[in-house]
Design an enzyme around this catalytic site. Structure first.
Site, PDB file in Angstrom:
ATOM      1  N   CYS A 147       0.829  -1.212   0.000  1.00 27.36           N
ATOM      2  CA  CYS A 147       0.000   0.000   0.000  1.00 27.36           C
ATOM      3  C   CYS A 147       0.860   1.257   0.000  1.00 27.36           C
ATOM      4  O   CYS A 147       1.673   1.455   0.900  1.00 27.36           O
ATOM      5  CB  CYS A 147      -0.944   0.006   1.189  1.00 27.36           C
ATOM      6  SG  CYS A 147      -0.243  -0.782   2.625  1.00 27.36           S
TER       7      CYS A 147
ATOM      8  N   GLY B 184      -3.563  -3.547 -13.409  1.00 27.43           N
ATOM      9  CA  GLY B 184      -3.038  -2.221 -13.738  1.00 27.43           C
ATOM     10  C   GLY B 184      -3.612  -1.671 -15.025  1.00 27.43           C
ATOM     11  O   GLY B 184      -3.184  -2.060 -16.114  1.00 27.43           O
TER      12      GLY B 184
HETATM   13  C1  LIG Z   1      -9.855   3.728  -4.609  1.00 29.77           C
HETATM   14  C2  LIG Z   1      -8.860   2.599  -4.575  1.00 29.77           C
HETATM   15  C3  LIG Z   1      -8.689   1.850  -3.406  1.00 29.77           C
HETATM   16  C4  LIG Z   1      -7.776   0.784  -3.363  1.00 29.77           C
HETATM   17  N1  LIG Z   1      -7.645   0.043  -2.224  1.00 29.77           N
HETATM   18  C5  LIG Z   1      -6.814  -1.040  -2.219  1.00 29.77           C
HETATM   19  C6  LIG Z   1      -6.731  -1.894  -1.066  1.00 29.77           C
HETATM   20  O1  LIG Z   1      -7.427  -1.720  -0.063  1.00 29.77           O
HETATM   21  N2  LIG Z   1      -5.845  -2.932  -1.109  1.00 29.77           N
HETATM   22  C7  LIG Z   1      -5.083  -3.186  -2.219  1.00 29.77           C
HETATM   23  O2  LIG Z   1      -4.311  -4.146  -2.216  1.00 29.77           O
HETATM   24  N3  LIG Z   1      -5.163  -2.410  -3.327  1.00 29.77           N
HETATM   25  C8  LIG Z   1      -6.007  -1.353  -3.338  1.00 29.77           C
HETATM   26  N4  LIG Z   1      -6.100  -0.572  -4.469  1.00 29.77           N
HETATM   27  C9  LIG Z   1      -5.250  -0.894  -5.643  1.00 29.77           C
HETATM   28  C10 LIG Z   1      -6.016  -1.705  -6.695  1.00 29.77           C
HETATM   29  O3  LIG Z   1      -6.481  -2.922  -6.175  1.00 29.77           O
HETATM   30  C11 LIG Z   1      -5.121  -1.969  -7.935  1.00 29.77           C
HETATM   31  O4  LIG Z   1      -4.014  -2.748  -7.554  1.00 29.77           O
HETATM   32  C12 LIG Z   1      -4.619  -0.684  -8.575  1.00 29.77           C
HETATM   33  O5  LIG Z   1      -5.611   0.314  -8.552  1.00 29.77           O
HETATM   34  C13 LIG Z   1      -4.155  -0.900 -10.016  1.00 29.77           C
HETATM   35  O6  LIG Z   1      -5.193  -1.412 -10.829  1.00 29.77           O
HETATM   36  P1  LIG Z   1      -6.144  -0.468 -11.741  1.00 29.77           P
HETATM   37  O7  LIG Z   1      -5.238   0.392 -12.567  1.00 29.77           O
HETATM   38  O8  LIG Z   1      -6.976  -1.426 -12.542  1.00 29.77           O
HETATM   39  O9  LIG Z   1      -6.971   0.344 -10.816  1.00 29.77           O
HETATM   40  C14 LIG Z   1      -7.013   0.486  -4.523  1.00 29.77           C
HETATM   41  C15 LIG Z   1      -7.182   1.254  -5.698  1.00 29.77           C
HETATM   42  C16 LIG Z   1      -8.092   2.281  -5.737  1.00 29.77           C
HETATM   43  C17 LIG Z   1      -8.255   3.057  -7.020  1.00 29.77           C
END
Ligand SMILES: Cc1cc2nc3c(=O)[nH]c(=O)nc-3n(C[C@H](O)[C@H](O)[C@H](O)COP(=O)(O)O)c2cc1C
Length: 316
Positions: free
Chosen positions: A142, A256
């Site tokens: 995180c 991603g």
């Molecule tokens: C609003 C938000 C909250 C997130 N909360 C978490 C979380 O609690 N734990 C985690 O491992 N990743 C969290 N992520 C990361 C996502 O799971 C993901 O790894 C990251 O956004 C990249 O993927 P994407 O580009 O499809 O969003 C969060 C992402 C967003 C946008």
């Protein structure tokens, strides 16, 4: 009795189910942690049973209120978030959220977080005692909480120790979610594999920030947040490819910037066996179901019988 035509059609249907070290997914599309709440929030938009799986919000020993506002900033082709792992805590998760989730016909994966190894262990132990969870995803990455978490994902010795400790406390398949905020992701991936991870998921968001030139202040209350969305897809693809080439013997889940089936298929080709959809859910709550359907259609159109045929297919 089936006619030969019926049989032909059945044989023609591609198998897009996936088995990853004890985790069964009916299709390779999972909703990513933090972008799908506890599933229930999406129930009026999509049939959750059509998903390969749902990763619920990062869950800690105690309830967390998260970071001060602002928590979200739009960026070019993406967004920054600094939610700060707001969640109801493991006890309330089991009592209030799991009863809904366990009735679904999809795999439920719980993303776990902690400030110390002992906290990760406690969450894992509590989740091991209940029915209805298919796997754990250890968030060692995180980017937007000040203490703990991020450290485990950027130092190979800490990664190894943390994963090994959690491995001992759970019988569930253990997925480890990797941080992109490192120089060489294969070093951390290897440490997680050595510690006993069953599956690697990558990537979490990239550390970033945004500035308000009028107030001369950062736009995020926490100053730093995690960048996600289409802007990070090329970085994520490169990292999945690097970990795939490292031949650690673990299945990979690509994350991603995935918005479409085409994006997902790119991840399969660089070595992912499944994908997670994050930011796209916040733009179109039906995105994950559409991606799964698009993957199925691609397989039919290109004569792919089993989704595994696509994994690591990249020609170079
Ligand atoms: C609003 C938000 C909250 C997130 N909360 C978490 C979380 O609690 N734990 C985690 O491992 N990743 C969290 N992520 C990361 C996502 O799971 C993901 O790894 C990251 O956004 C990249 O993927 P994407 O580009 O499809 O969003 C969060 C992402 C967003 C946008």
């Amino acid at each position: 009795m089936l006619s030969w035509k019926g049989l032909f059609r059945m044989n023609d249907v591609p198998d897009i189910s996936v088995r990853l070290a004890g985790l069964y997914l009916k299709n390779p599309v999972i909703m990513a942690s933090g972008t799908s709440g506890y599933g229930e929030e999406f129930a009026s938009f999509i049939d959750l049973n059509q998903l390969g799986g749902i990763v619920v919000k990062g869950t800690s020993v105690r309830e967390r209120l998260g970071n001060p506002p602002g928590r979200i900033v739009e960026t070019a082709s993406g967004m920054l978030n600094s939610i700060g792992l707001q969640n109801v805590g493991v006890k309330r998760f089991i009592r209030e959220k799991l009863p809904f989730l366990r009735k679904l016909d999809t795999s439920i994966i719980v993303n776990i977080v902690g400030d110390t190894v002992e906290e990760y262990q406690e969450v894992a132990m509590r989740l091991d005692e209940v029915e209805g969870i298919s796997a754990l995803e250890m968030n060692i990455s995180c980017p937007n909480v000040k203490e703990g978490c991020m450290l485990f994902g950027t130092d190979p010795r800490q990664t190894y120790q943390a994963v090994k400790s959690v491995r001992k406390t759970t019988t569930l398949p253990l997925m480890v979610k990797l941080s992109p905020n490192v120089t060489d992701i294969t070093v951390i991936a290897k440490a997680a594999a050595d510690g006993g991870a069953d599956i690697l998921s990558l990537i979490n968001s990239l550390s970033g920030m945004a500035v308000d030139i009028n107030t001369r202040k950062p736009l995020l209350g926490n100053i730093i947040g995690g960048l996600s969305g289409p802007a990070i897809k090329p970085v994520a693809l490169r990292m999945v490819w690097e970990v795939h080439k490292a031949e650690l013997g673990l299945p990979l889940i690509g994350i991603g910037g995935i918005m479409t089936a085409t994006d997902a298929i790119e991840f399969f080709m660089v070595g992912a066996s499944a994908v997670q959809i994050g930011t796209a859910n916040l733009i179109d709550p039906t995105a994950s179901v559409k991606v799964a359907e698009g993957i199925r259609r691609y397989c039919v159109d290109t004569g792919i019988k089993n989704i595994s045929e696509l994994v690591g297919l990249l020609n170079c």
